[in-house]
Write a protein that holds these residues in place. Structure first.
Motif, PDB file in Angstrom:
ATOM      1  N   ASN A  41      38.319  28.590  96.403  1.00  0.00           N
ATOM      2  CA  ASN A  41      37.542  28.620  97.641  1.00  0.00           C
ATOM      3  C   ASN A  41      36.074  28.837  97.295  1.00  0.00           C
ATOM      4  O   ASN A  41      35.686  29.912  96.825  1.00  0.00           O
ATOM      5  N   THR A  78      40.248  31.362  92.980  1.00  0.00           N
ATOM      6  CA  THR A  78      40.805  31.285  94.335  1.00  0.00           C
ATOM      7  C   THR A  78      40.826  29.847  94.843  1.00  0.00           C
ATOM      8  O   THR A  78      41.588  29.520  95.757  1.00  0.00           O
ATOM      9  N   ILE A 108      40.607  38.805  96.382  1.00  0.00           N
ATOM     10  CA  ILE A 108      40.263  37.733  95.447  1.00  0.00           C
ATOM     11  C   ILE A 108      41.278  37.660  94.303  1.00  0.00           C
ATOM     12  O   ILE A 108      41.731  36.579  93.904  1.00  0.00           O
ATOM     13  N   SER A 120      36.855  34.866  91.003  1.00  0.00           N
ATOM     14  CA  SER A 120      36.553  34.330  92.332  1.00  0.00           C
ATOM     15  C   SER A 120      36.680  32.804  92.351  1.00  0.00           C
ATOM     16  O   SER A 120      37.100  32.228  93.355  1.00  0.00           O
ATOM     17  N   PHE A 173      37.097  43.413  98.953  1.00  0.00           N
ATOM     18  CA  PHE A 173      36.950  41.973  98.780  1.00  0.00           C
ATOM     19  C   PHE A 173      37.652  41.491  97.508  1.00  0.00           C
ATOM     20  O   PHE A 173      38.428  40.517  97.531  1.00  0.00           O
ATOM     21  N   LEU A 222      34.306  31.904  99.021  1.00  0.00           N
ATOM     22  CA  LEU A 222      34.631  33.198  98.414  1.00  0.00           C
ATOM     23  C   LEU A 222      33.875  33.378  97.101  1.00  0.00           C
ATOM     24  O   LEU A 222      33.406  34.484  96.787  1.00  0.00           O
TER      25      LEU A 222
END
Length: 238
Positions: free
Chosen positions: A165, A163, A115, A160, A111, A168
């Motif tokens: 997002n 990003t 990221i 994170s 993940f 996420l």
């Protein structure tokens, strides 16, 4: 006729329950050393890392004592068992979800590699400046304690956020909450090197450099390597 649903137990729980049964039968006596990780893994035909996870669960439920550098011993006295059917197995605490620590680290590796790549593409100048400030605070941490953990969390959560997002970022927060489980903390206290902050910060700096350079592939590679180093800290068993 209604059939009861089958339960799929984590491997480390199967191992821990088997060791508990051996202790209850008297195969391993209170206060005496257990066979080594290597020997148990060979007998059970599992990996040593699975044995190590089982040891953490057994220690948390009071069946064994881990003496780093000196072996693993059956607890003395043993936990109180009210009936022969009671196993006192490695059940998670009420506020925790059961999961494999190895699976957690491998999930984070996959993940967070993604990221980091997105962060290098999408980070704002303000976020890059904040990342540099966090890196300065991380470097000040010399001990693997709550202060280092706090700054480490800020570091990974900010990446994170970079990003752009929100989903996420929320997923990263969930993974971090899992990382702060009692079992993970216990694993860290037994097996993490004393100079862990220094080693981790060398990785952190490489990640920072790649993000600031707006180099997605390099950021992804550095994050993948970083979390591989974390995995090896606990499970790289010769």
């Amino acid at each position: 006729m209604a059939l009861a649903p089958l339960k799929v137990e984590r491997l480390y729980r199967q191992i821990s329950n088997l060791i508990i049964e051996c202790i209850k039968r008297g195969d391993f006596n209170a206060g005496e050393p257990l066979p080594s990780e290597r020997e148990l893994a060979k007998q059970m035909e599992v990996s040593r890392s699975s044995i190590r996870e089982a040891f953490i669960a057994l220690e948390m439920t009071g069946w064994i004592e881990i003496r780093v550098g000196n072996g693993v011993y059956v607890a003395n006295p043993l936990p109180q068992v009210e009936s022969k059917k009671e196993t006192v197995s490695a059940t998670p605490e009420k506020d925790e979800t059961e999961f494999s620590l190895r699976d957690l680290l491998k999930a984070r590796q996959s993940f967070e590699t993604m990221i980091a790549e997105l962060a290098a593409r999408n980070a704002t100048d303000e976020q890059c400046a904040e990342l540099q400030e966090i890196m300065k605070d991380l470097i000040k941490q010399k001990d693997n304690d709550e202060n280092f953990l706090r700054e480490d969390k800020r570091f990974h959560l900010l990446i994170s956020e970079m990003t752009g997002n929100e989903v996420l970022h929320s997923m990263m927060e969930h993974l971090w909450d899992m990382r702060q489980s009692t079992r993970f903390i216990r694993m860290e206290s037994h097996y993490a090197d004393i100079d862990l902050p220094k080693t981790m910060n060398e990785d952190h700096q490489l990640i920072v450099n790649a993000i600031l350079d707006r180099n997605p592939k390099e950021a992804a590679r550095c994050m993948h390597d970083h979390l591989q180093h974390v995995y090896e800290c606990f499970f790289n068993i010769e």
